[in-house]
Motif scaffolding. Sequence first.
Motif, PDB file in Angstrom:
ATOM      1  N   MET A   1      19.343   7.530 -19.885  1.00  0.00           N
ATOM      2  CA  MET A   1      18.866   7.188 -21.197  1.00  0.00           C
ATOM      3  C   MET A   1      17.443   6.656 -21.105  1.00  0.00           C
ATOM      4  SD  MET A   1      21.675   5.666 -23.452  1.00  0.00           S
ATOM      5  CE  MET A   1      21.980   4.872 -24.476  1.00  0.00           C
ATOM      6  N   GLY A   2      16.536   7.353 -21.677  1.00  0.00           N
ATOM      7  CA  GLY A   2      15.148   6.929 -21.689  1.00  0.00           C
ATOM      8  C   GLY A   2      14.715   6.547 -23.093  1.00  0.00           C
ATOM      9  N   ILE A   3      13.461   6.277 -23.203  1.00  0.00           N
ATOM     10  CA  ILE A   3      12.893   5.936 -24.505  1.00  0.00           C
ATOM     11  C   ILE A   3      12.394   7.221 -25.148  1.00  0.00           C
ATOM     12  CG2 ILE A   3      11.088   4.643 -25.669  1.00  0.00           C
ATOM     13  CD1 ILE A   3      11.192   2.626 -23.426  1.00  0.00           C
ATOM     14  N   SER A   4      12.833   7.470 -26.360  1.00  0.00           N
ATOM     15  CA  SER A   4      12.402   8.691 -27.040  1.00  0.00           C
ATOM     16  C   SER A   4      11.023   8.485 -27.659  1.00  0.00           C
ATOM     17  CB  SER A   4      13.418   9.076 -28.123  1.00  0.00           C
ATOM     18  OG  SER A   4      13.359   8.147 -29.189  1.00  0.00           O
ATOM     19  N   TRP A   5      10.397   9.571 -28.086  1.00  0.00           N
ATOM     20  CA  TRP A   5       9.057   9.482 -28.671  1.00  0.00           C
ATOM     21  C   TRP A   5       9.098   8.727 -29.999  1.00  0.00           C
ATOM     22  CZ3 TRP A   5       7.937  11.590 -33.407  1.00  0.00           C
ATOM     23  CH2 TRP A   5       8.863  12.496 -33.932  1.00  0.00           C
ATOM     24  N   GLN A   6      10.232   8.777 -30.684  1.00  0.00           N
ATOM     25  CA  GLN A   6      10.372   8.062 -31.951  1.00  0.00           C
ATOM     26  C   GLN A   6      10.383   6.553 -31.722  1.00  0.00           C
ATOM     27  OE1 GLN A   6      13.990   9.980 -32.865  1.00  0.00           O
ATOM     28  NE2 GLN A   6      13.062  11.629 -34.071  1.00  0.00           N
ATOM     29  N   GLN A   7      11.050   6.126 -30.676  1.00  0.00           N
ATOM     30  CA  GLN A   7      11.082   4.708 -30.344  1.00  0.00           C
ATOM     31  C   GLN A   7       9.698   4.230 -29.903  1.00  0.00           C
ATOM     32  OE1 GLN A   7      14.207   4.881 -27.460  1.00  0.00           O
ATOM     33  NE2 GLN A   7      15.805   4.279 -28.931  1.00  0.00           N
ATOM     34  N   LEU A   8       8.998   5.055 -29.157  1.00  0.00           N
ATOM     35  CA  LEU A   8       7.638   4.705 -28.745  1.00  0.00           C
ATOM     36  C   LEU A   8       6.710   4.586 -29.947  1.00  0.00           C
ATOM     37  CD1 LEU A   8       7.126   6.873 -25.540  1.00  0.00           C
ATOM     38  CD2 LEU A   8       7.299   4.390 -25.688  1.00  0.00           C
ATOM     39  N   LEU A   9       6.854   5.453 -30.917  1.00  0.00           N
ATOM     40  CA  LEU A   9       6.028   5.418 -32.124  1.00  0.00           C
ATOM     41  C   LEU A   9       6.287   4.139 -32.915  1.00  0.00           C
ATOM     42  CD1 LEU A   9       3.999   6.940 -33.885  1.00  0.00           C
ATOM     43  CD2 LEU A   9       5.930   7.975 -35.057  1.00  0.00           C
ATOM     44  N   ILE A  10       7.546   3.760 -33.048  1.00  0.00           N
ATOM     45  CA  ILE A  10       7.894   2.526 -33.747  1.00  0.00           C
ATOM     46  C   ILE A  10       7.321   1.317 -33.011  1.00  0.00           C
ATOM     47  CG2 ILE A  10       9.827   1.012 -34.388  1.00  0.00           C
ATOM     48  CD1 ILE A  10      11.429   3.601 -34.936  1.00  0.00           C
ATOM     49  N   LEU A  11       7.424   1.321 -31.696  1.00  0.00           N
ATOM     50  CA  LEU A  11       6.878   0.237 -30.890  1.00  0.00           C
ATOM     51  C   LEU A  11       5.365   0.142 -31.046  1.00  0.00           C
ATOM     52  CD1 LEU A  11       7.507  -1.953 -28.768  1.00  0.00           C
ATOM     53  CD2 LEU A  11       7.130  -0.209 -27.033  1.00  0.00           C
ATOM     54  N   LEU A  12       4.683   1.272 -31.070  1.00  0.00           N
ATOM     55  CA  LEU A  12       3.236   1.298 -31.251  1.00  0.00           C
ATOM     56  C   LEU A  12       2.835   0.718 -32.606  1.00  0.00           C
ATOM     57  CD1 LEU A  12       0.426   2.193 -30.257  1.00  0.00           C
ATOM     58  CD2 LEU A  12       0.868   4.393 -31.346  1.00  0.00           C
ATOM     59  N   VAL A  13       3.550   1.069 -33.653  1.00  0.00           N
ATOM     60  CA  VAL A  13       3.264   0.550 -34.990  1.00  0.00           C
ATOM     61  C   VAL A  13       3.451  -0.968 -35.025  1.00  0.00           C
ATOM     62  CG1 VAL A  13       4.057   0.548 -37.392  1.00  0.00           C
ATOM     63  CG2 VAL A  13       3.765   2.711 -36.175  1.00  0.00           C
ATOM     64  N   ILE A  14       4.503  -1.460 -34.404  1.00  0.00           N
ATOM     65  CA  ILE A  14       4.750  -2.908 -34.372  1.00  0.00           C
ATOM     66  C   ILE A  14       3.636  -3.629 -33.614  1.00  0.00           C
ATOM     67  CG2 ILE A  14       6.309  -4.686 -33.462  1.00  0.00           C
ATOM     68  CD1 ILE A  14       8.625  -2.736 -34.089  1.00  0.00           C
ATOM     69  N   VAL A  15       3.237  -3.080 -32.470  1.00  0.00           N
ATOM     70  CA  VAL A  15       2.155  -3.686 -31.686  1.00  0.00           C
ATOM     71  C   VAL A  15       0.857  -3.689 -32.485  1.00  0.00           C
ATOM     72  CG1 VAL A  15       0.720  -3.375 -29.628  1.00  0.00           C
ATOM     73  CG2 VAL A  15       3.190  -3.202 -29.445  1.00  0.00           C
ATOM     74  N   LEU A  16       0.561  -2.602 -33.193  1.00  0.00           N
ATOM     75  CA  LEU A  16      -0.651  -2.549 -34.025  1.00  0.00           C
ATOM     76  C   LEU A  16      -0.608  -3.593 -35.137  1.00  0.00           C
ATOM     77  CD1 LEU A  16      -1.357   1.281 -34.359  1.00  0.00           C
ATOM     78  CD2 LEU A  16      -2.779  -0.432 -33.241  1.00  0.00           C
ATOM     79  N   LEU A  17       0.554  -3.790 -35.737  1.00  0.00           N
ATOM     80  CA  LEU A  17       0.678  -4.786 -36.801  1.00  0.00           C
ATOM     81  C   LEU A  17       0.500  -6.208 -36.268  1.00  0.00           C
ATOM     82  CD1 LEU A  17       3.655  -3.329 -38.876  1.00  0.00           C
ATOM     83  CD2 LEU A  17       1.243  -3.417 -39.533  1.00  0.00           C
ATOM     84  N   ILE A  18       1.016  -6.461 -35.087  1.00  0.00           N
ATOM     85  CA  ILE A  18       0.938  -7.809 -34.514  1.00  0.00           C
ATOM     86  C   ILE A  18      -0.479  -8.124 -34.032  1.00  0.00           C
ATOM     87  CG2 ILE A  18       1.715  -9.272 -32.602  1.00  0.00           C
ATOM     88  CD1 ILE A  18       4.445  -7.898 -32.849  1.00  0.00           C
ATOM     89  N   PHE A  19      -1.071  -7.235 -33.250  1.00  0.00           N
ATOM     90  CA  PHE A  19      -2.358  -7.525 -32.624  1.00  0.00           C
ATOM     91  C   PHE A  19      -3.555  -7.009 -33.411  1.00  0.00           C
ATOM     92  CE2 PHE A  19       0.559  -7.518 -28.947  1.00  0.00           C
ATOM     93  CZ  PHE A  19       0.352  -8.815 -28.527  1.00  0.00           C
ATOM     94  N   GLY A  20      -3.414  -5.938 -34.123  1.00  0.00           N
ATOM     95  CA  GLY A  20      -4.538  -5.353 -34.835  1.00  0.00           C
ATOM     96  C   GLY A  20      -5.327  -4.422 -33.929  1.00  0.00           C
ATOM     97  N   THR A  21      -6.048  -3.494 -34.535  1.00  0.00           N
ATOM     98  CA  THR A  21      -6.763  -2.484 -33.742  1.00  0.00           C
ATOM     99  C   THR A  21      -7.942  -3.073 -32.993  1.00  0.00           C
ATOM    100  OG1 THR A  21      -8.086  -1.895 -35.673  1.00  0.00           O
ATOM    101  CG2 THR A  21      -6.096  -0.603 -35.273  1.00  0.00           C
ATOM    102  N   LYS A  22      -8.635  -4.037 -33.591  1.00  0.00           N
ATOM    103  CA  LYS A  22      -9.819  -4.601 -32.933  1.00  0.00           C
ATOM    104  C   LYS A  22      -9.436  -5.333 -31.649  1.00  0.00           C
ATOM    105  CE  LYS A  22     -13.918  -7.355 -33.799  1.00  0.00           C
ATOM    106  NZ  LYS A  22     -14.649  -8.166 -34.766  1.00  0.00           N
ATOM    107  N   ARG A  23      -8.396  -6.118 -31.704  1.00  0.00           N
ATOM    108  CA  ARG A  23      -7.981  -6.859 -30.519  1.00  0.00           C
ATOM    109  C   ARG A  23      -7.473  -5.907 -29.429  1.00  0.00           C
ATOM    110  NH1 ARG A  23      -3.975 -11.704 -31.361  1.00  0.00           N
ATOM    111  NH2 ARG A  23      -5.693 -12.438 -32.632  1.00  0.00           N
TER     112      ARG A  23
END
Length: 83
Positions: A1-23
């Motif tokens: 069981m690995g991480i699917s591309w959908q899970q990676l996309l959700i994780l990326l969106v969460i990280v962008l919301l938390i840190f922001g693109t500039k940081r």
Amino acid sequence: MGISWQQLLILLVIVLLIFGTKRLRNLGGDLGGAIKGFKKAMKEEGKKDGEEEDEKDPELLGKDDNTKPQQKTSSEEKQSQDK
């Protein structure tokens, strides 16, 4: 069981919301600079190690330091320029 591309996309969106693109951009630049510095230090250390080996070479120990270095022939110069 690995991480699917959908899970990676959700994780990326969460990280962008938390840190922001500039940081994240600054973090990526800092990480890239650190990697470049590490590679440069490794190359310099390799050059220093190579010099130490030349100093310990028994053939070079017998040579006089005051002698002139040999001049390169035109073919040797051409080969060094091609590199």
